[in-house]
Design a protein around this motif. Structure first.
Motif, PDB file in Angstrom:
ATOM      1  N   PHE A 226      43.759  40.945  29.217  1.00 43.35           N
ATOM      2  CA  PHE A 226      43.285  39.702  29.835  1.00 43.35           C
ATOM      3  C   PHE A 226      42.616  40.036  31.164  1.00 43.35           C
ATOM      4  CE2 PHE A 226      43.594  35.865  32.392  1.00 43.35           C
ATOM      5  CZ  PHE A 226      43.230  34.878  31.484  1.00 43.35           C
ATOM      6  N   ASP A 227      41.491  39.362  31.438  1.00 43.55           N
ATOM      7  CA  ASP A 227      40.759  39.613  32.672  1.00 43.55           C
ATOM      8  C   ASP A 227      40.028  38.323  33.058  1.00 43.55           C
ATOM      9  OD1 ASP A 227      39.100  40.486  34.749  1.00 43.55           O
ATOM     10  OD2 ASP A 227      38.611  42.382  33.769  1.00 43.55           O
ATOM     11  N   TRP A 228      40.375  37.759  34.222  1.00 39.87           N
ATOM     12  CA  TRP A 228      39.745  36.519  34.668  1.00 39.87           C
ATOM     13  C   TRP A 228      38.254  36.703  34.937  1.00 39.87           C
ATOM     14  CZ3 TRP A 228      41.212  31.767  34.033  1.00 39.87           C
ATOM     15  CH2 TRP A 228      42.576  31.449  33.943  1.00 39.87           C
ATOM     16  N   ARG A 229      37.791  37.912  35.129  1.00 40.26           N
ATOM     17  CA  ARG A 229      36.362  38.151  35.317  1.00 40.26           C
ATOM     18  C   ARG A 229      35.585  37.834  34.045  1.00 40.26           C
ATOM     19  NH1 ARG A 229      36.334  44.233  37.328  1.00 40.26           N
ATOM     20  NH2 ARG A 229      37.737  44.304  35.522  1.00 40.26           N
TER      21      ARG A 229
ATOM     22  N   VAL B 189      48.045  34.781  33.567  1.00 38.22           N
ATOM     23  CA  VAL B 189      47.321  34.060  32.522  1.00 38.22           C
ATOM     24  C   VAL B 189      47.417  32.554  32.712  1.00 38.22           C
ATOM     25  CG1 VAL B 189      47.257  33.590  30.038  1.00 38.22           C
ATOM     26  CG2 VAL B 189      47.550  35.935  30.854  1.00 38.22           C
ATOM     27  N   GLN B 190      48.593  32.077  33.098  1.00 39.13           N
ATOM     28  CA  GLN B 190      48.829  30.636  33.174  1.00 39.13           C
ATOM     29  C   GLN B 190      48.431  30.003  34.504  1.00 39.13           C
ATOM     30  OE1 GLN B 190      52.973  29.973  32.062  1.00 39.13           O
ATOM     31  NE2 GLN B 190      52.783  31.397  30.341  1.00 39.13           N
ATOM     32  N   LYS B 191      48.478  30.774  35.597  1.00 40.55           N
ATOM     33  CA  LYS B 191      48.239  30.204  36.923  1.00 40.55           C
ATOM     34  C   LYS B 191      46.911  30.624  37.543  1.00 40.55           C
ATOM     35  CE  LYS B 191      52.470  28.598  36.688  1.00 40.55           C
ATOM     36  NZ  LYS B 191      52.741  27.150  36.441  1.00 40.55           N
ATOM     37  N   GLY B 192      46.390  31.786  37.163  1.00 37.90           N
ATOM     38  CA  GLY B 192      45.161  32.287  37.759  1.00 37.90           C
ATOM     39  C   GLY B 192      45.392  33.596  38.493  1.00 37.90           C
ATOM     40  N   PRO B 193      44.343  34.194  39.058  1.00 39.75           N
ATOM     41  CA  PRO B 193      44.500  35.429  39.836  1.00 39.75           C
ATOM     42  C   PRO B 193      45.566  35.282  40.915  1.00 39.75           C
ATOM     43  CG  PRO B 193      42.189  35.047  39.412  1.00 39.75           C
ATOM     44  CD  PRO B 193      42.920  33.824  38.917  1.00 39.75           C
TER      45      PRO B 193
ATOM     46  N   ALA C  84      47.846  43.906  50.678  1.00 39.38           N
ATOM     47  CA  ALA C  84      47.709  42.767  49.768  1.00 39.38           C
ATOM     48  C   ALA C  84      46.396  42.874  49.005  1.00 39.38           C
ATOM     49  CB  ALA C  84      47.751  41.462  50.553  1.00 39.38           C
ATOM     50  N   VAL C  85      46.453  42.614  47.718  1.00 38.44           N
ATOM     51  CA  VAL C  85      45.287  42.675  46.846  1.00 38.44           C
ATOM     52  C   VAL C  85      45.366  41.516  45.858  1.00 38.44           C
ATOM     53  CG1 VAL C  85      44.828  45.160  47.042  1.00 38.44           C
ATOM     54  CG2 VAL C  85      46.551  44.358  45.426  1.00 38.44           C
ATOM     55  N   LEU C  86      44.337  41.369  45.030  1.00 42.31           N
ATOM     56  CA  LEU C  86      44.283  40.270  44.073  1.00 42.31           C
ATOM     57  C   LEU C  86      44.381  40.810  42.654  1.00 42.31           C
ATOM     58  CD1 LEU C  86      43.876  37.136  44.054  1.00 42.31           C
ATOM     59  CD2 LEU C  86      41.479  37.614  43.494  1.00 42.31           C
ATOM     60  N   LEU C  87      45.412  40.378  41.942  1.00 36.74           N
ATOM     61  CA  LEU C  87      45.581  40.763  40.545  1.00 36.74           C
ATOM     62  C   LEU C  87      44.726  39.847  39.689  1.00 36.74           C
ATOM     63  CD1 LEU C  87      47.145  42.509  38.459  1.00 36.74           C
ATOM     64  CD2 LEU C  87      48.877  40.701  38.424  1.00 36.74           C
ATOM     65  N   VAL C  88      43.783  40.418  38.942  1.00 35.91           N
ATOM     66  CA  VAL C  88      42.863  39.602  38.141  1.00 35.91           C
ATOM     67  C   VAL C  88      43.027  39.807  36.643  1.00 35.91           C
ATOM     68  CG1 VAL C  88      41.168  39.565  40.008  1.00 35.91           C
ATOM     69  CG2 VAL C  88      40.956  41.279  38.190  1.00 35.91           C
ATOM     70  N   GLY C  89      43.756  40.861  36.225  1.00 39.25           N
ATOM     71  CA  GLY C  89      43.901  41.086  34.791  1.00 39.25           C
ATOM     72  C   GLY C  89      44.816  42.239  34.461  1.00 39.25           C
ATOM     73  N   TYR C  90      44.924  42.508  33.161  1.00 37.23           N
ATOM     74  CA  TYR C  90      45.657  43.680  32.674  1.00 37.23           C
ATOM     75  C   TYR C  90      44.967  44.181  31.419  1.00 37.23           C
ATOM     76  CZ  TYR C  90      47.885  40.239  29.544  1.00 37.23           C
ATOM     77  OH  TYR C  90      48.107  39.238  28.631  1.00 37.23           O
ATOM     78  N   ASP C  91      45.109  45.460  31.169  1.00 35.67           N
ATOM     79  CA  ASP C  91      44.437  46.112  30.040  1.00 35.67           C
ATOM     80  C   ASP C  91      45.484  46.717  29.113  1.00 35.67           C
ATOM     81  OD1 ASP C  91      42.883  47.588  28.288  1.00 35.67           O
ATOM     82  OD2 ASP C  91      41.501  48.289  29.842  1.00 35.67           O
ATOM     83  N   GLY C  92      45.524  46.224  27.881  1.00 36.12           N
ATOM     84  CA  GLY C  92      46.489  46.738  26.923  1.00 36.12           C
ATOM     85  C   GLY C  92      46.133  48.084  26.358  1.00 36.12           C
ATOM     86  N   SER C  93      44.876  48.495  26.479  1.00 35.55           N
ATOM     87  CA  SER C  93      44.460  49.774  25.903  1.00 35.55           C
ATOM     88  C   SER C  93      44.974  50.964  26.690  1.00 35.55           C
ATOM     89  CB  SER C  93      42.933  49.840  25.808  1.00 35.55           C
ATOM     90  OG  SER C  93      42.333  49.856  27.097  1.00 35.55           O
TER      91      SER C  93
END
Length: 273
Positions: free
Chosen positions: A46-49, A188-192, A224-233
């Protein structure tokens, strides 16, 4: 530069709502707004970009203001998600400088914004007061005098916020160690999400590719950074940094998932519009 400063015992205040330090704080996730739906299935990646809900990468420069960039990045994305807008076609650019100048002062903390802060300071300020656009209060990468009365237009605020953390932000809150599953569902449910990590390995590595995986990395957070996604691969987190678009992979990097790498499971926070 880094700049995330977790709360100390001296920072804790009773949640009586009687002064500027005791705004509503949710660090335990006990409120229904801060819970995640554990019954919904998660996508493998999942990636909000991919939905064009993440604004452009910025550069904090030599000021320890990462906490303002992570919080404003989360708020910018929340606005795009709520209004079903795309970052590429909407000029949503919130002011980090107003937080640098006023956030800690309004909360009663000593020191300027360039000396660090955290998610609670940022979001409680925007909830009680406001932020504005970058054009109204441009970023200067230094502490300046707090002049809120001069901001007469384009004021933006939030109705509330959530902070779930291993640290207590108030005496009544409960600390929790966040699981990967909780973080993924919140994302996924709330946003970055505003998250905190230990950035020491990032300061001597330019992660243009690959996944940061250093088992010896300290879990004591300082950035502090912004989490925007995760990669299952490759079992990684996808993270937006605030060191400019020429750092890393166009301002982003990947960090290993599954082992609390560099303290990534320490804290998540997000605004409620």
């Amino acid at each position: 530069m880094t700049g995330h400063v977790p709360p100390s015992e001296e920072d804790l205040e009773e949640d009586d709502g009687e002064n500027g330090l005791t705004r509503r704080r949710r660090s335990s996730g006990s409120d229904s707004q801060c819970q995640v739906d554990s019954g919904r299935s998660l996508p493998r990646s999942f990636d909000w970009r991919d939905q064009d809900k993440v604004t452009s990468v910025k550069n904090q420069g030599s000021c320890g203001s990462c906490w303002t960039f992570a919080s404003m990045g989360a708020m910018e994305s929340a606005i795009l998600i709520k209004n079903n807008q795309k970052a590429s076609s909407n000029n949503i650019d919130l002011s980090e400088q107003l937080l640098v100048n006023c956030g800690k002062q309004q909360a009663g903390y000593r020191g300027g914004g360039c000396q660090g802060g955290n998610s609670q300071i940022a979001f409680s300020f925007v909830q009680k007061d406001f932020t504005t656009s970058e054009s109204v209060r441009p970023y200067q990468a230094k502490d300046e005098t707090c002049e809120m009365n001069s901001v007469r237009s384009d004021r933006r605020s939030i109705s509330d916020y959530c902070v779930r953390s291993k640290f207590r932000y108030s005496y009544s809150s409960r600390a929790e160690q966040l699981s990967d599953d909780t973080m993924m569902r919140a994302l996924v449910q709330k946003g970055p999400l505003y998250i905190a990590i230990n950035a020491n390995p990032l300061q001597y590595r330019n992660l243009r590719s690959g996944v940061l995986n250093e088992p010896g990395c300290s879990t004591q957070t300082n950035h502090a950074v912004l989490l925007v996604g995760y990669d299952g691969s490759d079992n990684s987190w996808i993270i937006k940094n605030s060191w400019g678009p020429y750092w890393g992979d166009r301002g982003y990097f990947k960090m290993a998932r599954g082992s609390n790498m560099c303290g990534v499971n320490t804290e998540i926070a997000w605004p409620i519009l």
